[in-house]
Design a protein around this motif. Sequence first.
Motif, PDB file in Angstrom:
ATOM      1  N   ASP A 188      -4.285   1.444  10.707  1.00 34.60           N
ATOM      2  CA  ASP A 188      -5.409   1.000  11.343  1.00 34.60           C
ATOM      3  C   ASP A 188      -6.115   1.956  12.357  1.00 34.60           C
ATOM      4  O   ASP A 188      -6.174   1.815  13.943  1.00 34.60           O
ATOM      5  N   LYS A 213       0.790  -1.335  -0.157  1.00 36.37           N
ATOM      6  CA  LYS A 213       0.251  -0.048   0.140  1.00 36.37           C
ATOM      7  C   LYS A 213       0.963   1.307   0.027  1.00 36.37           C
ATOM      8  O   LYS A 213       2.050   1.265   0.671  1.00 36.37           O
ATOM      9  N   GLU A 216      -6.251   2.409   6.549  1.00 34.11           N
ATOM     10  CA  GLU A 216      -5.716   1.224   6.182  1.00 34.11           C
ATOM     11  C   GLU A 216      -4.472   0.782   6.936  1.00 34.11           C
ATOM     12  O   GLU A 216      -4.212  -0.106   7.606  1.00 34.11           O
ATOM     13  N   GLY A 221     -12.223   4.855   6.468  1.00 36.44           N
ATOM     14  CA  GLY A 221     -11.556   5.211   5.427  1.00 36.44           C
ATOM     15  C   GLY A 221     -11.720   5.088   4.022  1.00 36.44           C
ATOM     16  O   GLY A 221     -11.557   5.814   3.068  1.00 36.44           O
ATOM     17  N   GLU A 222     -12.736   4.034   3.777  1.00 39.89           N
ATOM     18  CA  GLU A 222     -13.088   3.761   2.295  1.00 39.89           C
ATOM     19  C   GLU A 222     -13.965   5.107   1.837  1.00 39.89           C
ATOM     20  O   GLU A 222     -14.117   5.344   0.555  1.00 39.89           O
ATOM     21  N   SER A 245      -6.024   4.695   1.687  1.00 38.88           N
ATOM     22  CA  SER A 245      -5.056   3.726   2.241  1.00 38.88           C
ATOM     23  C   SER A 245      -4.298   3.982   3.417  1.00 38.88           C
ATOM     24  O   SER A 245      -3.834   3.284   4.280  1.00 38.88           O
TER      25      SER A 245
END
Length: 794
Positions: free
Chosen positions: A131, A92, A128, A140-141, A125
Amino acid sequence: MFKNYLKIAWRSLKTNRLFSIINILGLSVGLTTALVLFLFIMQEHSYDKMYANKNKIYRVLLNTTDEDKETWANSPSIIAPELKSKIPEISKAGRILKNNFGETAFVRVKKGVFAEEKLFWCDASIFEMFDIEIVKGTGGENLNNPNTVLLSESAASLYFGNENPIGQTLIVDNRNRFEVKGVFKDFPENSSLDFNVVTPFMMQNAAKNPTWDNASFETFVLFNSNTPNVANVESLIQNIVDANVKKEDQWYNFSLQALEDIHLYSASISDSYLTDIGDVKQIQNLSALAILILIIACINYTNLITARSQKRAMDVGVNKTLGASKGNLIKRFYIETGLITAIAMLLGVVLVTVVLPIFNNIAQKNINISALFTFEILGFLMLIWFVTTLISGSYPALYLSKFSPKEVLKPTRGKAGVTSYIRKGLVVVQFSASIVLIISVMIIHQQLKFIKNKDLGYNPENIIAISISGIRDGEANKALVNAFERLTNVSAVTRSQGYPGIGVSGRTIGKPNSNESLNIQTNRAEYNIGNVLQFNLLAGKLLPKIKHPKDTLVEVVVNKKVVDFLELTPEEAIGKRVDMSLGNNAFITGVVDNFNFESLHSPIGAYAFHNRRSEAKSFLLVRFQNEILSETISNFEAAFKSVATNSAFEYTFLDKNIERLYKKEQLTANVGLLFSIIAIFVACLGLFALAAFMAEQRNKEIGIRKVFGASVMRIISLLSVDFIKLILMSLVISFPLALYFMNNWLQDFAYRISISWSVFLIAGVLAICITFLTVAYQAIKAAISNPIKSLRTE
């Protein structure tokens, strides 16, 4: 047997109360200092340890290849997608951008307008990789969709109170409207990342049209492995650069920095949006200081034991005559030391609860007292107890216990001489360390005073910088300038992209007919910038007052560093075209003298003001006359609100902003001063006790001298002169050490003081005065005592 040893140790403490109190007080102060500094060091080393992927996350650094060779935390926007797609080891990659390249955002909600310092544009990202915990809504999406926003718990509470923030609307800088989709848990204090408001990076033009030239974005990558081959990946990155950027345009290369290194190893890295940066050098210095103070306290204990060695030796002789073995005596002396250290430690823990808030205020930290009761601290306390007991108890346990009864009960002069030399040597060590600290603190304060008073090449006094990034209407901006110009105590007003002391746009300037280039800071400004900043114009003229919207000419005002690089005189530079990514019609119209637009750690670099319509003018700079500050600010806010009704009044003073550039040095000076005083206090405790012992030992000698007519001053000088000699020896040792250490410290500054001999003179006089005052009480007490009392009994 252990219980008996403990009883004997306790009786010994009660019998020699003065020495016991001084020992316990000295050790407790040393332990308190070590404990407070350990709490601080532990917090500094705890940064970013909470993230599950901490060993896999790295930051991409940009290293310039010009003559200045700087390292930036920012990199081009294209580097993240390129690394993600072309390097298999990277799973990522994500970018962060602080609002408008580091400026305050203005967030408008139903309750009003708020100035937000922590608004970031991020790739999905990032959530992600780190965390980040979502406590309400989704996470975060949402950053993959435009016009969505995520808020921290504290920001959601501030903006919407007890209302449900999900689905609420907020407007940023009177331009972008966002819908709240989620709330995330506030970042802990020991996190390098710290967001309040997160908006989608995909909305930025840099995401839609990524390039290799605009290095303004902080980039993080996540590896597949906990132990990535960093050197190999860096070489792969270079291959990617070679394939996409012409060699003549490669003014940089890239390296990777581990997440866990960011906090302590970024002091020399510029252009970061992460502002909570520590310094590993400061940690090393404070660690050494904690150990030094603890050693000084241990020296006190050993000193007092050697001072009482004759009495203790008699005790040893009697015990050995009665059958005590060397092992028994070693155990006994260590138990006695251990008891004193344990009492000192308990007192030290109590003192920490008192001292910690003071330390937090001085060091501008927020170490919670609860950190004192963790397993790490308890382990540290046990280690300190063991080491202190071992160091402090070594002399009585190993030296006194080896004497035979005959040696001890009928001592020779040689043995007394050994203990005397040990005492003197330890006093010299103590005060050498203390004098080094005194000199260091004095030089640090002199350097900070030099920084404060140095001519920067412009005048930062009485200038206020007001953020206007939330005002998008051009007419409103003109009206704001007019409103301030009408105020009676305002002498000059201008708008600009930034100001000295903060980052503006980084570009490179090329030399004609050469491959040489130079990094340059460019600042879009208006005509009155010279009257506000008051720098020295060497040639030409400043930016024009009126510029037609269709005028494609770009006027540029450069500093002398630029024309020196171009190998021109200021007069020759006027009218010359410059190649610095401002278009083909950029010409030098003026040259100003060099000025320090960064901290004095760095030499003066290249700087230019221009009027190309490429960056927003985000600040209103106002030079005002010295009047009552509170009234001035009220008048400024009223003038601002009369025009910018939908924006918050957010401002800073240029001179205060410059002071913030030296925050780390100021903290070092403050903490150094505090612990230097503590070190000197602990050393003086031992000196006081030794003076008391010497007065007691020479009681009959003093009585005889008084009978034969010695004056009080003669007796005082008799008892003081030995200590003064020791301090003079300490000066001889400490002066070259302090000179070496402080010369190294000053190397971090491009502009620095020369160390003056007066610093050493003041430190020497101060040390001698402290010594004399410390022993004076015991000396005067002995000098005025009745000689009959000392001569009456044997």
